[in-house]
Design a protein around this motif. Structure first.
Motif, short mmCIF file in Angstrom:
data_model
loop_
_atom_site.label_atom_id
_atom_site.label_comp_id
_atom_site.label_asym_id
_atom_site.label_seq_id
_atom_site.Cartn_x
_atom_site.Cartn_y
_atom_site.Cartn_z
N GLU A 194 0.84 -1.20 0.00
CA GLU A 194 0.00 0.00 0.00
C GLU A 194 0.87 1.26 0.00
N MET A 195 1.96 1.23 0.74
CA MET A 195 2.88 2.38 0.75
C MET A 195 3.52 2.56 -0.63
N GLU A 196 3.86 1.46 -1.27
CA GLU A 196 4.42 1.52 -2.63
C GLU A 196 3.40 2.11 -3.60
N HIS A 197 2.14 1.72 -3.47
CA HIS A 197 1.10 2.25 -4.35
C HIS A 197 0.98 3.77 -4.18
N ALA A 198 1.03 4.24 -2.94
CA ALA A 198 0.97 5.69 -2.69
C ALA A 198 2.12 6.38 -3.42
N ASP A 199 3.31 5.77 -3.37
CA ASP A 199 4.46 6.35 -4.09
C ASP A 199 4.19 6.40 -5.59
N ARG A 200 3.66 5.34 -6.14
CA ARG A 200 3.37 5.30 -7.58
C ARG A 200 2.37 6.37 -7.97
N PHE A 201 1.31 6.51 -7.16
CA PHE A 201 0.29 7.51 -7.49
C PHE A 201 0.84 8.94 -7.34
N SER A 202 1.68 9.15 -6.36
CA SER A 202 2.25 10.49 -6.21
C SER A 202 3.18 10.82 -7.38
N PHE A 203 3.82 9.81 -7.93
CA PHE A 203 4.74 10.02 -9.05
C PHE A 203 4.00 10.39 -10.33
N ILE A 204 2.83 9.79 -10.56
CA ILE A 204 2.13 10.05 -11.82
C ILE A 204 1.07 11.15 -11.69
N TYR A 205 0.87 11.66 -10.49
CA TYR A 205 -0.11 12.73 -10.28
C TYR A 205 0.31 13.95 -11.09
#
Length: 146
Positions: free
Chosen positions: A133-144
């Motif tokens: 879940e923490m990794e997903h947050a990182d991914r979403f913050s990167f593509i935002y």
């Protein structure tokens, strides 16, 4: 790891067994909803890179749903009640923001669940999900989009 069948005295492995079961059921429902939501976001994404990041999170959410269903079954002998996920109305940018926030909240939720049990098999599973879940947050913050 699962199905691992617990002895009848397994309740002593939890701070509050009933709450833990409700949390597993809630988590399973949340994972099902997230998987559908991320499928919607993938359809809205224009860049292939963004689609790959969202797909990775979606596939993990599906995996988590299966893991949580097996965990619940191993503790109760039945599967959790998982409601049919409902499509979410959103724009792409708002959806990414929501996904980011939901993933951070999910990581905190799994951390609390992890600390509510002394069973190492379950703690390992919840730790893996929390890190995802923490990794997903990182991914979403990167593509935002900025």
């Amino acid at each position: 790891m699962f199905p691992y069948h617990y002895p009848t005295d397994h309740r002593s492995l939890f701070d509050n067994f009933g709450k833990f079961l409700r949390d597993v059921e809630k988590a399973a429902n949340d994972e099902a909803q997230a998987a559908l939501f991320y499928t919607q976001l993938m359809d809205m994404a224009e860049k292939e890179f963004d689609k790959e990041q969202i797909k990775h999170a979606r596939d993990d959410e599906r995996k988590h749903l299966c893991q949580l269903r097996r965990l619940y079954y191993s503790l109760t002998g039945r599967y959790p009640a998982v409601e049919e996920p409902v499509p979410t109305e959103t724009t792409y940018k708002a959806g990414l923001r929501k996904a980011f926030q939901d993933e951070l909240e999910a990581a905190e939720f799994y951390r609390a669940m992890l600390l509510a049990t002394r069973d190492m098999h379950i703690r390992d599973l919840l730790f893996e999900i929390m890190i995802d879940e923490m990794e997903h947050a990182d991914r979403f913050s990167f593509i935002y989009p900025k």
